[in-house]
Design an enzyme around this catalytic site. Structure first.
Site, PDB file in Angstrom:
ATOM      1  N   ASP A 162       0.807  -1.211   0.000  1.00 25.93           N
ATOM      2  CA  ASP A 162       0.000   0.000   0.000  1.00 25.93           C
ATOM      3  C   ASP A 162       0.853   1.279   0.000  1.00 25.93           C
ATOM      4  O   ASP A 162       2.024   1.269   0.381  1.00 25.93           O
ATOM      5  CB  ASP A 162      -0.882   0.034   1.258  1.00 25.93           C
ATOM      6  CG  ASP A 162      -2.049  -0.931   1.175  1.00 25.93           C
ATOM      7  OD1 ASP A 162      -2.063  -1.782   0.265  1.00 25.93           O
ATOM      8  OD2 ASP A 162      -2.937  -0.833   2.043  1.00 25.93           O
ATOM      9  N   HIS A 307       3.773  -2.378   2.946  1.00 24.27           N
ATOM     10  CA  HIS A 307       3.800  -1.013   2.396  1.00 24.27           C
ATOM     11  C   HIS A 307       5.057  -0.776   1.567  1.00 24.27           C
ATOM     12  O   HIS A 307       6.155  -1.130   1.998  1.00 24.27           O
ATOM     13  CB  HIS A 307       3.731   0.019   3.520  1.00 24.27           C
ATOM     14  CG  HIS A 307       2.424   0.029   4.248  1.00 24.27           C
ATOM     15  ND1 HIS A 307       2.139  -0.871   5.249  1.00 24.27           N
ATOM     16  CD2 HIS A 307       1.327   0.800   4.098  1.00 24.27           C
ATOM     17  CE1 HIS A 307       0.906  -0.650   5.688  1.00 24.27           C
ATOM     18  NE2 HIS A 307       0.388   0.358   5.012  1.00 24.27           N
TER      19      HIS A 307
HETATM   20 ZN   LIG Z   1      -2.539   3.166   3.242  1.00 20.33          ZN
END
Ligand SMILES: [Zn+2]
Length: 353
Positions: A162, A307
């Site tokens: 993400d 991430h």
């Molecule tokens: Zn996020």
């Protein structure tokens, strides 16, 4: 003493730095999303006086820069809607208003830390929104458009990244995935898709999948339905310009949901993909801990959250080879997140991780 405000817009970030008297300490500056690492360095010494600002202020609709700024040692605060002027439908309040709020009433702002995350102090709104969303979520799940993991009886998992694309870390993640010949899904934010279309092309060319992660990484409870719709649409437009396609899946920032936002999704658009295994990599607990957290909780059907953007992701990159090797050892096959959608009889089950 200096106070800085960072606003987001359709084409990047605007920064204003003011002094104790409310005068500009520097000329207003504009930064494309590809220059966020540079922005963090500049804020460390923005004016003729080389002291860093007493406070750097972002809105609750801007969740993309706080991680990088706190990692750079800056003192970052979040301003919530009730202490700010009204926001436009697409964009934040002016940077000047954010800096001014810090100068005149610092106590009304919420301090953010690298360990706490961007929504520190908003637990009631977060959990309240999710609590009120159950009926909408059930309706989306019945239509195969809401899931937090895939089928448990197939040896498939989805690795997801993400908050990118990121000028530094996305390429490093792609290199590692290529080395192992496995595929992942990248939930990108529109502001950065617009600024880094070549990175998005590289993701697609390597055979990975894309997800919509909003334009500016807002806290959904603070958006009107129209503001939420624009966050999705503008991001899809940026994807379309970059790679000629739009994602089939959407992931809400922080996993926040509200009935208002889900009503918009029920009218059409991408499926909502949450996760059941959180690597907690954003909190930077160390690469070994990140890999262990994933491998302790992952199994068939897992949707794993990591991430590649939104902060210092060196630990995520360092953990990735161990994560992939551990999953491959269990004979789990890496599939796109959207391949897990709509096939889970117990999509509404509680997270395993
Ligand atoms: Zn996020």
């Amino acid at each position: 003493m200096l106070y800085a405000g960072i606003a987001w817009s359709a084409d990047g970030y605007d920064v204003e730095v003011i002094d104790t008297d409310g005068n500009r300490a520097t000329a207003p500056t504009h930064w494309g999303a590809e220059r966020v690492p540079e922005l963090a360095a500049w804020l460390g010494a923005p004016g003729p006086s080389t002291e860093p600002p007493r406070a750097v202020v972002v809105e609750s609709t801007n969740g993309l820069v706080d991680g990088l700024l706190t990692a750079a040692g800056l003192t970052v605060f979040r301003a919530d809607p009730w202490v700010l002027p009204e926001r436009p439908d697409f964009g934040s309040v002016p940077a000047r208003a954010l800096a001014e709020r810090a100068r005149t009433d610092l106590a009304s702002l919420s301090p953010l830390t690298a360990e706490g995350g961007g929504q520190t102090g908003r637990d009631d709104d977060y959990h309240g929104g999710i609590g009120r969303s159950a009926a909408h979520e059930a309706e989306l799940a019945r239509a195969g458009r809401w899931f937090r993991h895939g089928p448990r009886d197939r040896h498939e998992i989805a690795l997801t990244f993400d908050d990118g694309p990121d000028p530094v870390f996305t390429g490093q993640v792609l290199d590692i995935l290529a080395r192992y010949g496995v595929h992942a899904t990248f939930f990108c934010v529109g502001l950065h898709v617009r600024a880094l279309p070549d990175e998005v092309r590289r993701i697609v060319d390597a055979g990975h999948s894309l997800g919509n992660h909003t334009w500016s990484h807002p806290f959904l409870p603070d958006l009107s339905p129209r503001q939420f719709r624009l966050q999705l649409e503008r991001t899809d437009e940026a994807f379309d310009r970059a790679v000629g396609r739009v994602p089939a899946v959407f992931r809400p920032p922080y996993g926040a949901r509200t009935p208002e936002a889900l009503s918009e999704l029920l009218r059409g658009g991408p499926a909502l993909a949450l996760w059941d295994v959180d690597s907690w990599d954003w909190a930077r607990p160390g690469p070994e801990k990140i890999a262990r957290t994933v491998l302790d909780h992952a199994g068939p059907g897992s949707l794993i959250l990591m991430h590649d953007g939104g902060g210092d992701r060196r630990q995520s990159v360092a953990a990735l080879p161990s994560v992939i090797e551990g999953l491959l050892e269990r004979n789990l096959r890496f599939v796109a997140a959207d391949a897990l959608a709509g096939r889970s009889a117990d999509a509404l089950g509680e997270p395993a991780g």
